[in-house]
Design a protein around this motif. Sequence first.
Motif, PDB file in Angstrom:
ATOM      1  N   LYS A 305       0.843  -1.209   0.000  1.00 15.95           N
ATOM      2  CA  LYS A 305       0.000   0.000   0.000  1.00 15.95           C
ATOM      3  C   LYS A 305       0.874   1.254   0.000  1.00 15.95           C
ATOM      4  CE  LYS A 305      -3.582  -0.048   2.863  1.00 15.95           C
ATOM      5  NZ  LYS A 305      -4.827  -0.018   2.061  1.00 15.95           N
ATOM      6  N   LEU A 306       1.972   1.204   0.777  1.00 14.85           N
ATOM      7  CA  LEU A 306       2.887   2.337   0.810  1.00 14.85           C
ATOM      8  C   LEU A 306       3.520   2.559  -0.561  1.00 14.85           C
ATOM      9  CD1 LEU A 306       4.475   4.535   2.323  1.00 14.85           C
ATOM     10  CD2 LEU A 306       6.137   2.755   2.973  1.00 14.85           C
ATOM     11  N   MET A 307       3.971   1.479  -1.198  1.00 13.90           N
ATOM     12  CA  MET A 307       4.576   1.597  -2.526  1.00 13.90           C
ATOM     13  C   MET A 307       3.556   2.085  -3.551  1.00 13.90           C
ATOM     14  SD  MET A 307       7.109  -1.740  -2.745  1.00 13.90           S
ATOM     15  CE  MET A 307       7.741  -1.242  -4.342  1.00 13.90           C
ATOM     16  N   SER A 308       2.315   1.683  -3.370  1.00  9.95           N
ATOM     17  CA  SER A 308       1.263   2.130  -4.277  1.00  9.95           C
ATOM     18  C   SER A 308       1.079   3.653  -4.185  1.00  9.95           C
ATOM     19  CB  SER A 308      -0.054   1.428  -3.946  1.00  9.95           C
ATOM     20  OG  SER A 308      -1.085   1.834  -4.817  1.00  9.95           O
ATOM     21  N   LYS A 309       1.086   4.168  -2.985  1.00 13.32           N
ATOM     22  CA  LYS A 309       0.942   5.622  -2.798  1.00 13.32           C
ATOM     23  C   LYS A 309       2.150   6.369  -3.342  1.00 13.32           C
ATOM     24  CE  LYS A 309      -2.176   5.528   1.178  1.00 13.32           C
ATOM     25  NZ  LYS A 309      -2.382   5.921   2.593  1.00 13.32           N
ATOM     26  N   LEU A 310       3.341   5.857  -3.059  1.00 12.29           N
ATOM     27  CA  LEU A 310       4.555   6.527  -3.524  1.00 12.29           C
ATOM     28  C   LEU A 310       4.668   6.497  -5.049  1.00 12.29           C
ATOM     29  CD1 LEU A 310       7.135   5.267  -0.852  1.00 12.29           C
ATOM     30  CD2 LEU A 310       6.039   7.516  -0.987  1.00 12.29           C
ATOM     31  N   SER A 311       4.120   5.471  -5.659  1.00  8.74           N
ATOM     32  CA  SER A 311       4.169   5.356  -7.125  1.00  8.74           C
ATOM     33  C   SER A 311       2.963   6.002  -7.792  1.00  8.74           C
ATOM     34  CB  SER A 311       4.250   3.884  -7.535  1.00  8.74           C
ATOM     35  OG  SER A 311       3.051   3.208  -7.190  1.00  8.74           O
ATOM     36  N   ARG A 312       2.102   6.634  -6.975  1.00 11.08           N
ATOM     37  CA  ARG A 312       0.887   7.286  -7.489  1.00 11.08           C
ATOM     38  C   ARG A 312      -0.033   6.298  -8.202  1.00 11.08           C
ATOM     39  NH1 ARG A 312       3.274  13.071  -9.814  1.00 11.08           N
ATOM     40  NH2 ARG A 312       4.206  13.769  -7.833  1.00 11.08           N
ATOM     41  N   GLY A 313      -0.236   5.170  -7.546  1.00 17.24           N
ATOM     42  CA  GLY A 313      -1.206   4.202  -8.036  1.00 17.24           C
ATOM     43  C   GLY A 313      -0.732   3.298  -9.138  1.00 17.24           C
ATOM     44  N   LYS A 314       0.578   3.160  -9.314  1.00 19.52           N
ATOM     45  CA  LYS A 314       1.092   2.292 -10.372  1.00 19.52           C
ATOM     46  C   LYS A 314       1.343   0.854  -9.884  1.00 19.52           C
ATOM     47  CE  LYS A 314       3.305   6.019 -12.970  1.00 19.52           C
ATOM     48  NZ  LYS A 314       4.593   6.539 -13.502  1.00 19.52           N
ATOM     49  N   ILE A 315       1.329   0.655  -8.567  1.00 19.60           N
ATOM     50  CA  ILE A 315       1.581  -0.669  -7.997  1.00 19.60           C
ATOM     51  C   ILE A 315       0.333  -1.141  -7.268  1.00 19.60           C
ATOM     52  CG2 ILE A 315       2.909  -1.952  -6.268  1.00 19.60           C
ATOM     53  CD1 ILE A 315       5.303  -0.257  -6.943  1.00 19.60           C
ATOM     54  N   ASN A 316      -0.128  -2.322  -7.607  1.00 16.04           N
ATOM     55  CA  ASN A 316      -1.264  -2.930  -6.917  1.00 16.04           C
ATOM     56  C   ASN A 316      -0.750  -3.561  -5.623  1.00 16.04           C
ATOM     57  OD1 ASN A 316      -3.347  -4.725  -6.052  1.00 16.04           O
ATOM     58  ND2 ASN A 316      -4.206  -4.691  -8.110  1.00 16.04           N
ATOM     59  N   PRO A 317      -1.225  -3.108  -4.453  1.00 14.64           N
ATOM     60  CA  PRO A 317      -0.688  -3.625  -3.187  1.00 14.64           C
ATOM     61  C   PRO A 317      -0.951  -5.103  -2.951  1.00 14.64           C
ATOM     62  CG  PRO A 317      -2.600  -2.219  -2.807  1.00 14.64           C
ATOM     63  CD  PRO A 317      -2.228  -2.053  -4.240  1.00 14.64           C
ATOM     64  N   LEU A 318      -1.855  -5.714  -3.718  1.00 14.22           N
ATOM     65  CA  LEU A 318      -2.113  -7.143  -3.546  1.00 14.22           C
ATOM     66  C   LEU A 318      -0.853  -7.976  -3.750  1.00 14.22           C
ATOM     67  CD1 LEU A 318      -5.557  -7.668  -5.346  1.00 14.22           C
ATOM     68  CD2 LEU A 318      -5.114  -7.648  -2.885  1.00 14.22           C
ATOM     69  N   ILE A 319       0.068  -7.498  -4.600  1.00 20.51           N
ATOM     70  CA  ILE A 319       1.280  -8.293  -4.853  1.00 20.51           C
ATOM     71  C   ILE A 319       2.156  -8.385  -3.609  1.00 20.51           C
ATOM     72  CG2 ILE A 319       1.257  -7.697  -7.301  1.00 20.51           C
ATOM     73  CD1 ILE A 319       3.630  -5.854  -6.803  1.00 20.51           C
ATOM     74  N   GLY A 320       1.911  -7.514  -2.623  1.00 20.54           N
ATOM     75  CA  GLY A 320       2.673  -7.588  -1.371  1.00 20.54           C
ATOM     76  C   GLY A 320       2.432  -8.873  -0.618  1.00 20.54           C
ATOM     77  N   ALA A 321       1.266  -9.511  -0.852  1.00 20.08           N
ATOM     78  CA  ALA A 321       0.977 -10.785  -0.181  1.00 20.08           C
ATOM     79  C   ALA A 321       1.921 -11.889  -0.636  1.00 20.08           C
ATOM     80  CB  ALA A 321      -0.468 -11.196  -0.440  1.00 20.08           C
ATOM     81  N   ALA A 322       2.521 -11.719  -1.824  1.00 15.95           N
ATOM     82  CA  ALA A 322       3.457 -12.718  -2.345  1.00 15.95           C
ATOM     83  C   ALA A 322       4.854 -12.543  -1.770  1.00 15.95           C
ATOM     84  CB  ALA A 322       3.513 -12.644  -3.872  1.00 15.95           C
TER      85      ALA A 322
END
Length: 379
Positions: A305-322
């Motif tokens: 979620k943090l990376m998603s915010k820093l990338s302005r919505g370019k990263i889906n935080p669901l991949i963090g579960a992996a």
Amino acid sequence: MYEALQGFIGYMLSGFSALTIQQAFMICLGGGLIYLGIAKGYEPLLLLPIGFGAILTNLPLTGLMEPGGLLRFFYDYGVKTGIFPALIFIGIGAMTDFGPLLENPKILLLGAAGQFGIFLTLGLALALGFSKLDAVAVGIIGACDGPTAIYVTSKYAPHLLGAVSVAAYSYMSLVPLIQPPIMKYLTTEKEKNIIMKAPKSPASKRVRIIFPIAVTIIACLVAPKGAPLMGMIMLGNLLRESGVVGRLVGAAENEITNVVTLFLGICIGATMQAEQFLKLKTLMVLCLGFIAICLGTATGLMFGKLMSKLSRGKINPLIGAAGISAYPMAARVVQIEGFKYNKRSYLLMHAMGANTGGQIGSVMAAGIMLSVLEALKIV
């Protein structure tokens, strides 16, 4: 003659008379693991030999785990020395494609974030009264990486090997059930629907060859005690990426891994002796292991979620579960869950990058903990 016959019959029935209720329960538990492996398909390559090993070790008067016994021999020379887990890591490295990670290196951070469950559970275990070495063995379950858990536990908390191994492999097979609810509640609808673009260019062969060598050098300088684990997985990957030793890659992926997995599973089952396994601590280990994997999934998602915010919505935080090291199952779960929320979302390759990062992260976390224990002269 009658007395001799009576003595013979008594000897033949001595096993039945020596069988305790606790041993009978463990034999049934071994049968349950075999059932899960065959009927449900839960990690059958390990649950079958583990279950059969548990049955063998709890049959009275066999002497299989006594000094000189067959299973004791395998355990002493394969598990206790760390040889079996190390050989399996060569196979894992030979089967792992780090390409998705190399195409998007920042995804490695998700693999690191997924290991926080290990350290959080380590602290919880210490708070519950576990010794430092036992707490490390329990915490490592959060890596969701069976060979790493076995290596650490066999060396520093062998009395917990059965409980830790069963927890690690059971929960790894249950990742498709454990992760989705956490993914659902920790991410918003907007985040779930983010579509990630494919990487612009694949990693070159030169980069793929340099990567395992560079990781080995850096990781072993940072955490020297992790060298047996990191060195073997990266050796296997170097064999794969070199493209010139196909026979060795084939042997690492198949013959070596299959044979070692068989003997490792039997040895794990052999440590599940009733007098050691049926304790309150075993139940606590199983509960803490579940907590560790849930925390690892949660911390990976939160960092996503943090990376998603820093990338302005370019990263889906669901991949963090992996970010946990349940390779490649966790990546598949991410793809399935992401597709549920957005039919145009294909997260598999991005999740594979986080998943392989989790493999590196889990081995690195184990190496750091072991190096700290060595520095503090706890071991």
